[in-house]
Scaffold this motif. Structure first.
Motif, mmCIF file in Angstrom:
data_model
loop_
_atom_site.group_PDB
_atom_site.id
_atom_site.type_symbol
_atom_site.label_atom_id
_atom_site.label_comp_id
_atom_site.label_asym_id
_atom_site.label_seq_id
_atom_site.Cartn_x
_atom_site.Cartn_y
_atom_site.Cartn_z
ATOM 1 N N PRO A 216 0.794 -1.189 0.066
ATOM 2 C CA PRO A 216 0.029 0.025 0.003
ATOM 3 C C PRO A 216 0.808 1.337 -0.053
ATOM 4 C CG PRO A 216 -0.284 -1.094 2.202
ATOM 5 C CD PRO A 216 0.431 -2.031 1.203
ATOM 6 N N GLN A 217 1.947 1.302 0.812
ATOM 7 C CA GLN A 217 2.898 2.398 0.549
ATOM 8 C C GLN A 217 3.250 2.767 -0.660
ATOM 9 O OE1 GLN A 217 2.874 4.592 2.926
ATOM 10 N NE2 GLN A 217 4.914 5.193 3.703
ATOM 11 N N ASP A 218 3.623 1.638 -1.338
ATOM 12 C CA ASP A 218 4.182 2.019 -2.682
ATOM 13 C C ASP A 218 3.097 2.698 -3.709
ATOM 14 O OD1 ASP A 218 6.623 0.636 -2.369
ATOM 15 O OD2 ASP A 218 5.446 -1.430 -2.423
ATOM 16 N N VAL A 219 1.777 2.054 -3.530
ATOM 17 C CA VAL A 219 0.833 2.893 -4.271
ATOM 18 C C VAL A 219 0.472 4.243 -3.946
ATOM 19 C CG1 VAL A 219 -1.633 2.801 -4.767
ATOM 20 C CG2 VAL A 219 -0.421 0.820 -4.638
ATOM 21 N N ALA A 220 0.632 4.488 -2.555
ATOM 22 C CA ALA A 220 0.428 5.855 -1.979
ATOM 23 C C ALA A 220 1.315 6.808 -2.470
ATOM 24 C CB ALA A 220 0.249 5.644 -0.355
ATOM 25 N N GLU A 312 5.614 0.074 -9.150
ATOM 26 C CA GLU A 312 6.436 -0.711 -8.622
ATOM 27 C C GLU A 312 6.977 -0.223 -7.105
ATOM 28 O OE1 GLU A 312 8.688 -2.944 -10.262
ATOM 29 O OE2 GLU A 312 7.399 -2.472 -12.091
ATOM 30 N N PRO A 313 7.833 -0.929 -6.278
ATOM 31 C CA PRO A 313 8.203 -0.518 -5.127
ATOM 32 C C PRO A 313 8.937 0.497 -5.150
ATOM 33 C CG PRO A 313 8.770 -2.993 -5.296
ATOM 34 C CD PRO A 313 8.357 -2.484 -6.879
ATOM 35 N N MET A 314 8.534 1.681 -4.176
ATOM 36 C CA MET A 314 8.638 3.237 -4.376
ATOM 37 C C MET A 314 9.742 3.348 -3.020
ATOM 38 S SD MET A 314 7.406 3.696 -7.241
ATOM 39 C CE MET A 314 7.209 5.324 -7.363
ATOM 40 N N LEU A 496 19.504 -1.778 0.449
ATOM 41 C CA LEU A 496 18.293 -1.442 -0.045
ATOM 42 C C LEU A 496 17.850 -2.459 -1.069
ATOM 43 C CD1 LEU A 496 16.117 0.939 0.428
ATOM 44 C CD2 LEU A 496 17.100 2.150 -1.605
ATOM 45 N N THR A 497 16.466 -3.012 -0.992
ATOM 46 C CA THR A 497 16.032 -4.056 -1.799
ATOM 47 C C THR A 497 14.764 -4.017 -1.972
ATOM 48 O OG1 THR A 497 17.568 -5.591 -0.965
ATOM 49 C CG2 THR A 497 15.982 -6.549 -2.073
ATOM 50 N N PRO A 498 14.133 -3.998 -3.403
ATOM 51 C CA PRO A 498 12.585 -3.650 -3.492
ATOM 52 C C PRO A 498 11.981 -5.108 -3.245
ATOM 53 C CG PRO A 498 13.586 -3.833 -5.643
ATOM 54 C CD PRO A 498 14.752 -3.652 -4.493
ATOM 55 N N ALA A 499 10.920 -5.318 -2.438
ATOM 56 C CA ALA A 499 10.191 -6.575 -2.312
ATOM 57 C C ALA A 499 9.846 -7.364 -3.553
ATOM 58 C CB ALA A 499 9.049 -6.601 -1.590
ATOM 59 N N THR A 500 9.883 -6.816 -4.858
ATOM 60 C CA THR A 500 9.737 -7.521 -5.982
ATOM 61 C C THR A 500 10.889 -8.592 -6.233
ATOM 62 O OG1 THR A 500 10.356 -5.383 -7.155
ATOM 63 C CG2 THR A 500 7.973 -6.101 -7.005
ATOM 64 N N GLU A 501 12.066 -8.220 -5.753
ATOM 65 C CA GLU A 501 13.267 -8.918 -5.935
ATOM 66 C C GLU A 501 13.521 -10.204 -5.206
ATOM 67 O OE1 GLU A 501 16.584 -6.606 -6.249
ATOM 68 O OE2 GLU A 501 15.868 -5.275 -7.758
ATOM 69 N N ILE A 502 12.538 -10.199 -4.252
ATOM 70 C CA ILE A 502 12.640 -11.490 -3.363
ATOM 71 C C ILE A 502 11.346 -12.301 -3.521
ATOM 72 C CG2 ILE A 502 13.975 -10.251 -1.847
ATOM 73 C CD1 ILE A 502 11.488 -10.240 0.087
ATOM 74 N N ASP A 503 11.545 -13.702 -3.009
ATOM 75 C CA ASP A 503 10.257 -14.595 -2.805
ATOM 76 C C ASP A 503 9.208 -13.852 -1.701
ATOM 77 O OD1 ASP A 503 10.903 -16.126 -5.146
ATOM 78 O OD2 ASP A 503 12.028 -17.439 -4.126
ATOM 79 N N VAL A 504 8.141 -13.333 -1.986
ATOM 80 C CA VAL A 504 7.357 -12.851 -0.818
ATOM 81 C C VAL A 504 6.225 -14.187 -0.626
ATOM 82 C CG1 VAL A 504 5.246 -11.380 -0.349
ATOM 83 C CG2 VAL A 504 7.431 -10.632 -1.512
ATOM 84 N N PRO A 505 6.241 -14.731 0.462
ATOM 85 C CA PRO A 505 5.313 -15.627 0.743
ATOM 86 C C PRO A 505 3.783 -15.374 0.323
ATOM 87 C CG PRO A 505 6.902 -15.447 2.544
ATOM 88 C CD PRO A 505 7.049 -14.137 1.555
#
Length: 775
Positions: A216-220, A312-314, A496-505
């Motif tokens: 949600p913070q990314d969208v905001a 995208e992760p912001m 610093l790592t965007p969550a799109t670059e990891i496996d999110v359960p």
């Protein structure tokens, strides 16, 4: 990702956008919706604008009978322990007998009780005694942050809530909520109204579905980055519509919604659906749900189109939530971007002795941060923390410089996180889990080391919101990010790592709300006022000092000139440790502008002394000191004729100039501290928010506007405005004024726009307290 349509726009059936343009023939537009009978009638903007959700709610709460000039009565209110003492003291001085609507007093800002001895806990005792005496709802420290409690226990579809905190936003739950300064809450406590011109309504059209790792913070942040600098939604209502809403959980929606404050909008509202209905059922308040959606054809004054699938992760870099980049873009161009931010920050702090570094966080080509925080009304939701625990499970944050702290937003959330194992997972990583507290949002908790770089899922990253003190040679910085990317960064050792670059359960999230903690601890006193009970006063709690009514003329001395593009309320009155003194107007005023202009307080007090000299000289029939005599003669056109009468009828007060003051917090103290020090006005090219302008008016200060072409003030200038009292009383909006300066005198035009009759009377009275006393 985010597209702005800066023109009137129709929405058909809640999903179909029909862009409206005066150059398009109405028949051509009608052809797009052939199935509608009498399309020309429906595509009438005056009628279709009444089909927005916002219009319906506003009209249901409007007591004026005038669709353009609203007088709103709210259904409930909320304050926290930085603001409620001053509000209740003001209301008491104005004749308060009993709270007429549910008023929630939470304790989530000064709850550490770590600064100033007993004074924070003294405020809490005052709050509980006020809830008992006047019939309020008191939420003890560590139970919940203000906005989470209001979501869980007070929001309802179609209602309106007023809060003395700028992030008062419950639109995703069907509640139009407004954050304002304390005096606006005082008005409601005295059965008065919140007066505002009918706001424009901007549609926020959501489509698509967020990809894994986008929160949600990314969208905001994507929305804030697109609209803030354009002022596209300033003082307007954001109405969230479109098919994308159904792809978001309620916690996700709340996380976007609370950040709408950072766009400078007035309020927000969302379509509601079965997910919102389920939310209310979970919280044992099924009766609070109602389906909200626009009418068949609704007209909006503009539209923001958001493709959720492209977000995208912001990250919002220092020092504003609108300073937004995609994390991937930042990582790719780290040196260039961080160096540019450093240069901008150095201009803001305007102190060559303080060296602010971000580029030094680049280690072997990667950005390494010092701290991760997930907290408050934006970050501390159940789903956010549950996802953080899932990402970090079986990992370690390490034993180096990086730290990680997590704050569940309420005790019921904390309890469920314990039951589902999330707290244990977080603790095993080395993360620290704390109780509900807003400190990381306003500079009273988890202050990084000097030159530290903290990433936070909180609401703001203004200068010093992390608690540093540039005046003492300390500075650190906050960047805003989503909880999932903070967790991804923690897993990667602080890089610093965007969550799109990891496996999110990907797991189903089931939340169970346990109300027992509130039933056993919260004081529910609405409609149970114990009018004979006494308020409990600690030694720091002080009454407001006397404030004079507006004189016939006014002589202002410029005591601070701020030429930054935007001035935040945090710069006008710092947050953080100063909050302990917010129950004592005189003590708190000592901190006014202390981080932006340390000489301000001394200059303002010197002007107060001039006013004392003037009033004393009049009483004792003495001649004024040389400086003021010369200034008054200049104001009088160089003549000494009738000078004594002019001096008798002219108050001397201080004034500050800022290009665009008042962004950020709703705290009334940004204005009241100036008033306590003898402030009589602000001069600005524009005001960043309605709430800051309202705060000035409610404390008897004139919110002057000046064209940029006439702005060339210097500290020490005098500005004389003749017949100001009569001009305001008669409703004039432009005033001839004379600048009396060491560099020569000149004439300028000052303006005030659209004062209501009540606002005129408040300024003439000298402040809201005087206004009610006069009545």
């Amino acid at each position: 990702m985010v597209e702005i349509i800066n023109k009137g726009t129709y929405l058909y059936n809640g999903n179909t956008i029909i862009a409206h343009d005066d150059d398009i023939n109405i028949d051509k537009i009608a052809a797009q919706v052939k199935e509608i009978a009498s399309v020309k009638e429906l595509l009438n903007s005056d009628k279709a604008r009444k089909n927005t959700i916002a219009y319906s709610i506003l009209m249901n709460h409007n007591k004026s009978g005038d669709e353009k000039n609203l007088r709103i009565k709210f259904d409930a209110m909320a304050s926290h322990d930085i603001t409620y003492v001053g509000i209740i003291q003001t209301a008491k001085a104005s004749g308060l007998k009993e709270f007429p609507i549910p008023y929630v007093l939470t304790n989530c800002h000064n709850s550490l009780c770590a600064v100033g001895g007993t004074i924070n806990e003294d405020d809490h005792m005052f709050g509980l005694s006020a809830a008992k005496k006047y019939g309020g709802i008191y939420v003890p420290a560590h139970q919940a942050v203000i906005h989470q409690y209001m979501r869980e226990m007070m929001a309802s579809c179609g209602s309106m809530i007023l809060g003395s905190d700028s992030h008062t936003r419950y639109g995703a739950l069907g509640t139009m909520a407004v954050g304002e300064g304390g005096p606006e809450l005082v008005k409601q406590l005295l059965n008065k109204t919140y007066d505002v011109s009918s706001p424009e309504v901007i549609a926020v059209y959501l489509e698509g579905k967020p990809k894994a790792g986008v929160g949600p913070q990314d969208v905001a942040l994507a929305i804030i980055g697109a609209v803030f600098k354009k002022g596209f939604v300033k003082n307007k209502v954001m109405e969230f519509v479109g098919p994308g809403i159904s792809n978001l959980s309620v916690d996700y929606r709340n996380g976007i919604d609370v950040m709408t404050t950072e766009t400078t909008c007035l309020s927000s509202i969302w379509c509601t659906d079965d997910k919102v209905e389920e939310y209310y059922k979970i919280h044992g308040r099924e009766e609070s749900y109602a389906k909200l959606q626009p009418g068949l054809v609704a007209y909006y004054d503009g539209l923001i189109k958001v493709d959720l699938s492209k977000v995208e992760p912001m990250i919002a870099l220092p020092f504003h939530p609108s300073n937004v980049y995609a994390i991937a873009e930042l990582n790719k161009n780290a040196k260039e971007i961080l160096t540019a931010v450093e240069a901008d920050v150095q201009k803001q702090i305007d102190n060559p002795k303080i060296k602010f570094g971000l580029a030094d966080k680049i280690i072997d080509g990667r950005i390494r941060v010092d701290q991760g925080i997930v907290a408050g009304c934006s970050g501390g939701t159940y789903e956010n923390i549950h996802k953080v625990a899932g990402i970090m499970n079986a990992n370690s944050i390490g034993n180096d410089y990086f730290t990680m702290n997590v704050y569940p937003a309420s005790q019921p959330i904390y309890m469920q996180l314990i039951k589902d194992g999330s707290i244990g997972k977080l603790m095993e990583t080395g993360s620290i889990v704390k109780t509900a507290f807003c400190g990381p949002c306003f500079g009273a908790g988890d202050v990084p080391a000097n030159n530290g770089f903290s990433i936070r899922h909180t609401t703001r990253n203004f200068p010093n919101r992390e608690g540093s003190k540039p005046g003492a040679g300390q500075i650190s910085a906050v960047a805003l990010m989503d909880a999932m990317s903070i967790a991804a960064t923690a897993v990667n050792g602080g890089y610093l790592t965007p969550a799109t670059e990891i496996d999110v359960p990907d797991e189903e999230i089931n939340y169970n709300f346990n109300s027992k903690v509130y039933e056993n601890r919260v004081y529910f006193g609405f409609q149970k006022a114990e009018k004979e009970s006494e308020l409990k006063y600690g030694p720091n709690i002080a009454d407001w000092p006397a404030m004079p009514a507006l004189s016939e003329n006014i002589l202002l001395k410029m005591v601070s000139v701020i030429n930054d593009p935007v001035t935040t309320t945090d710069e006008l009155i710092p947050s953080g440790e100063t909050s302990s003194y917010r129950s004592n107007p005189l003590k708190l005023a000592e901190f006014a502008l202390s981080r932006k202009d340390p000489e301000y307080v001394g200059r303002a007090k010197a002007v107060q002394e001039l006013e004392t000299l003037r009033s004393t000289a009049i009483k004792e029939n003495r001649v004024l000191d040389t400086e003021l005599i010369n200034v008054f003669e200049a104001a009088n056109g160089g003549s000494s004729e009738n000078l004594k009468e002019l001096i008798r009828n002219t108050e001397v007060g201080s004034v500050i100039f800022a290009i665009k003051p008042g962004d950020g917090s709703a705290r009334e103290q940004a204005a009241s501290c100036q008033r306590v020090l003898g402030g009589a006005a602000n001069i600005a090219e524009e005001y960043a928010t309605k709430r800051y302008r309202s705060n000035l008016i409610n404390w008897g200060m004139i919110p002057f506007i000046i064209d940029s072409s006439e702005n060339s003030f210097e500290v020490g200038d005098y500005i004389f405005v003749k017949d100001i009292r009569q001009a305001i009383a008669s409703g004039r909006e432009a005033f001839n004024a004379k600048v009396i300066s060491a560099k020569g005198n000149r004439n300028i035009t000052l303006k005030i726009s659209s004062l209501t009759e009540d606002e005129k009377d408040i300024i003439l009275s000298g402040c809201l307290i005087n206004y009610y006393a006069n009545k």
